[in-house]
Design an enzyme around this catalytic site. Structure first.
Site, PDB file in Angstrom:
ATOM      1  N   ASP A   1       0.875  -1.172   0.000  1.00 29.67           N
ATOM      2  CA  ASP A   1       0.000   0.000   0.000  1.00 29.67           C
ATOM      3  C   ASP A   1       0.912   1.222   0.000  1.00 29.67           C
ATOM      4  O   ASP A   1       2.064   1.178   0.436  1.00 29.67           O
ATOM      5  CB  ASP A   1      -0.945  -0.014   1.210  1.00 29.67           C
ATOM      6  CG  ASP A   1      -2.140   0.923   0.999  1.00 29.67           C
ATOM      7  OD1 ASP A   1      -2.201   1.600  -0.045  1.00 29.67           O
ATOM      8  OD2 ASP A   1      -3.010   0.986   1.885  1.00 29.67           O
TER       9      ASP A   1
ATOM     10  N   GLY B   1       0.997   4.168   1.482  1.00 30.23           N
ATOM     11  CA  GLY B   1       1.464   4.850   2.685  1.00 30.23           C
ATOM     12  C   GLY B   1       0.579   5.958   3.210  1.00 30.23           C
ATOM     13  O   GLY B   1       0.528   6.192   4.408  1.00 30.23           O
TER      14      GLY B   1
ATOM     15  N   GLN C   1     -12.038   6.400  -5.342  1.00 31.20           N
ATOM     16  CA  GLN C   1     -12.539   7.065  -4.132  1.00 31.20           C
ATOM     17  C   GLN C   1     -13.896   7.695  -4.443  1.00 31.20           C
ATOM     18  O   GLN C   1     -14.451   7.479  -5.507  1.00 31.20           O
ATOM     19  CB  GLN C   1     -11.525   8.101  -3.637  1.00 31.20           C
ATOM     20  CG  GLN C   1     -10.197   7.497  -3.159  1.00 31.20           C
ATOM     21  CD  GLN C   1     -10.344   6.670  -1.882  1.00 31.20           C
ATOM     22  OE1 GLN C   1     -11.346   6.726  -1.180  1.00 31.20           O
ATOM     23  NE2 GLN C   1      -9.319   5.878  -1.574  1.00 31.20           N
TER      24      GLN C   1
ATOM     25  N   ASP D   1      -7.904  -7.508   1.738  1.00 27.71           N
ATOM     26  CA  ASP D   1      -6.847  -7.560   2.749  1.00 27.71           C
ATOM     27  C   ASP D   1      -7.419  -6.988   4.037  1.00 27.71           C
ATOM     28  O   ASP D   1      -8.328  -6.154   3.995  1.00 27.71           O
ATOM     29  CB  ASP D   1      -5.646  -6.696   2.341  1.00 27.71           C
ATOM     30  CG  ASP D   1      -5.901  -5.227   2.620  1.00 27.71           C
ATOM     31  OD1 ASP D   1      -6.601  -4.587   1.825  1.00 27.71           O
ATOM     32  OD2 ASP D   1      -5.441  -4.725   3.666  1.00 27.71           O
TER      33      ASP D   1
ATOM     34  N   CYS E   1      -9.835 -28.724  10.576  1.00 34.56           N
ATOM     35  CA  CYS E   1      -8.993 -27.685   9.973  1.00 34.56           C
ATOM     36  C   CYS E   1      -7.640 -28.284   9.595  1.00 34.56           C
ATOM     37  O   CYS E   1      -7.047 -29.037  10.363  1.00 34.56           O
ATOM     38  CB  CYS E   1      -8.808 -26.519  10.935  1.00 34.56           C
ATOM     39  SG  CYS E   1      -7.669 -25.256  10.319  1.00 34.56           S
TER      40      CYS E   1
ATOM     41  N   CYS F   1      -4.849 -26.575   9.013  1.00 33.63           N
ATOM     42  CA  CYS F   1      -3.709 -25.684   9.261  1.00 33.63           C
ATOM     43  C   CYS F   1      -2.658 -26.385  10.141  1.00 33.63           C
ATOM     44  O   CYS F   1      -2.945 -27.379  10.794  1.00 33.63           O
ATOM     45  CB  CYS F   1      -4.166 -24.367   9.889  1.00 33.63           C
ATOM     46  SG  CYS F   1      -4.332 -24.378  11.687  1.00 33.63           S
TER      47      CYS F   1
ATOM     48  N   CYS G   1      -3.777 -26.792  13.879  1.00 34.04           N
ATOM     49  CA  CYS G   1      -4.858 -27.745  14.202  1.00 34.04           C
ATOM     50  C   CYS G   1      -4.567 -29.188  13.785  1.00 34.04           C
ATOM     51  O   CYS G   1      -5.042 -30.127  14.429  1.00 34.04           O
ATOM     52  CB  CYS G   1      -6.164 -27.323  13.522  1.00 34.04           C
ATOM     53  SG  CYS G   1      -6.822 -25.751  14.110  1.00 34.04           S
TER      54      CYS G   1
ATOM     55  N   HIS H   1      -3.657 -20.138  12.361  1.00 29.40           N
ATOM     56  CA  HIS H   1      -4.977 -20.721  12.099  1.00 29.40           C
ATOM     57  C   HIS H   1      -5.883 -19.705  11.381  1.00 29.40           C
ATOM     58  O   HIS H   1      -6.531 -20.051  10.395  1.00 29.40           O
ATOM     59  CB  HIS H   1      -5.639 -21.191  13.397  1.00 29.40           C
ATOM     60  CG  HIS H   1      -7.098 -21.473  13.216  1.00 29.40           C
ATOM     61  ND1 HIS H   1      -7.556 -22.679  12.716  1.00 29.40           N
ATOM     62  CD2 HIS H   1      -8.185 -20.686  13.390  1.00 29.40           C
ATOM     63  CE1 HIS H   1      -8.885 -22.617  12.605  1.00 29.40           C
ATOM     64  NE2 HIS H   1      -9.293 -21.420  13.010  1.00 29.40           N
TER      65      HIS H   1
END
Ligand code: GUN
Ligand code: ZN
Length: 389
Positions: free
Chosen positions: A102, A104, A200, A277, A315, A317, A320, A352
């Site tokens: 991004d 800034g 925007q 994000d 799960c 991950c 888990c 997780h």
């Protein structure tokens, strides 16, 4: 002519795989300089070139192939000179996959009360020593060129959607267009870094439409929708996303910045958005919150002290998965024990939570490809709001 030639260069290839027949959801493959990623996708935020508490290897294990860094933070530390010497942020953090930065400005305005926006750029006082600094569109792009991120964002003028100052929202929208032009002229590496514009215009749909027309005409490799997730009503949020996606070209990625919660992401996908994000999955992990398909569970609650099941049943991950399958076999009881004070607990829960969101979007994509996204949404929301915990 140079401008026209330059803006046609892009370092990505967008392959649209399936369009949902009912909603505006899309499944696509985005080919970036550090490998392909599947859309729709969630991008975890590693502000300081590290996802708080996770090593790059652990981030890789969550199946993440595109994470966020921030220009403002990396520009301050390690700074542009170090980035140039090292050869960019991929090398800095030993991350062989994609990075999006991004620009800034948003972080400065949201972090520093003293930031001040003028036509030149964003003025602020260094958090290190208080010296006055100025982040211009040109400087943001120069920093992002030194960072070497695969996707770079224009500097934009962001006003909270909840602001009552319509004139200021309009000014910020037109200023963001002018700043995009300055970013495009300053961009030195369009053949290896993809510059995204940011729409925007607050909650004013006419301003959003005008901004979409102007930004689309500038033909950047990808398009972001900004200025949302600032506490506006969900209905207003949805109208803005739907209005924008309706005016954007089919064959470019659409990124809604700063979103978010699993429910918001799934609805936004139905409205035609591809990329998301948010710091929430990792931030909330540090408060002991586990994201699961039956909602967010606070593992600090006493009821988990003797719960020897995994954070989420089934799960896959690292946290888990049972040791017999190469995982850590962490229990809710252990998370309860560590979540309050031990940083290891927060790190495991971050693993997780990030894995959960990446996997959720993988499932969403599969549903789109198989033309069953509407029933996928129904199932997800009935489990979330109707199921038993
Ligand atoms: N992160 C969340 N929203 C925004 C936005 O509108 N602009 C930028 N640059 N970053 C964001
Ligand atoms: Zn898990």
């Amino acid at each position: 002519e140079d401008m026209v030639l330059r803006r046609r260069v892009s370092a990505l290839k967008f392959d649209l795989v399936t369009k949902c027949a009912t909603t505006k959801a899309r499944a696509a493959t985005l080919n970036l300089p550090h490998g392909p990623v599947q859309l729709p996708m969630f991008m975890p935020v590693a502000t300081q070139a590290s996802l708080k508490g996770l090593t790059p290897k652990q981030l890789e294990e969550t199946s993440c192939r595109l994470c966020l860094n921030n220009t403002y933070h990396l520009g301050l530390k390690p700074g542009q000179k170090t980035l140039d010497v090292i050869g960019g942020a991929h090398k800095l953090q030993s991350w062989p996959h994609n990075i999006l930065t991004d620009s800034g400005g948003f972080q400065m305005v949201s972090l520093l009360k003293l930031a001040q926006v003028t036509e030149e750029g964003v003025r602020f006082l260094s958090p290190h020593d208080g010296t006055p600094m100025l982040l211009t569109p040109e400087h943001s792009i120069s920093l992002q060129n030194s960072i070497g991120s695969d996707i770079i964002m224009q500097l934009d003028d962001v006003i909270a959607t909840t602001s009552p100052d319509h004139a200021r929202i309009k000014e910020a929208m037109y200023r963001s267009i002018r700043w995009l032009d300055r970013c495009m002229s300053a961009h030195q590496k369009p053949e290896s870094q993809n510059l995204f514009c940011i729409i925007q215009g607050g909650l004013d749909l006419d301003l959003r439409r005008e901004c979409c027309r102007e930004m689309v005409a500038r033909d950047t490799p990808g398009i972001a929708i900004g200025g949302l997730s600032g506490g506006e009503a969900k209905a207003e949020y949805c109208k803005v996303v739907e209005t924008c996606t309706g005016l954007l070209p089919d064959l470019k990625p659409r990124y809604v910045m700063g979103v978010g919660y699993p429910e918001d992401i799934l609805v936004s996908i139905a409205l035609g958005a591809d990329m998301f994000d948010c710091v929430w999955p990792t931030r909330t992990a540090r408060f002991g919150n586990a994201i699961t398909s039956s909602g967010t569970l606070n593992l600090r609650h006493a009821s988990y002290a003797y719960d020897f099941g995994p954070v989420e049943e089934g799960c896959s991950c690292t946290c888990c998965r049972p040791p017999s399958e190469g995982g850590l076999g962490i229990t809710r009881a252990y998370m309860h024990h560590t979540a309050a004070k031990e940083t290891a607990g927060a790190h495991l829960l971050s693993m997780h939570n990030v894995h959960y969101l990446l996997d959720l979007l993988r499932q969403a994509r599969q549903a789109i490809v198989e033309q069953r996204y509407p029933s996928f949404l129904v199932d997800y929301f009935s489990k979330l709001y109707g199921g038993d915990k």
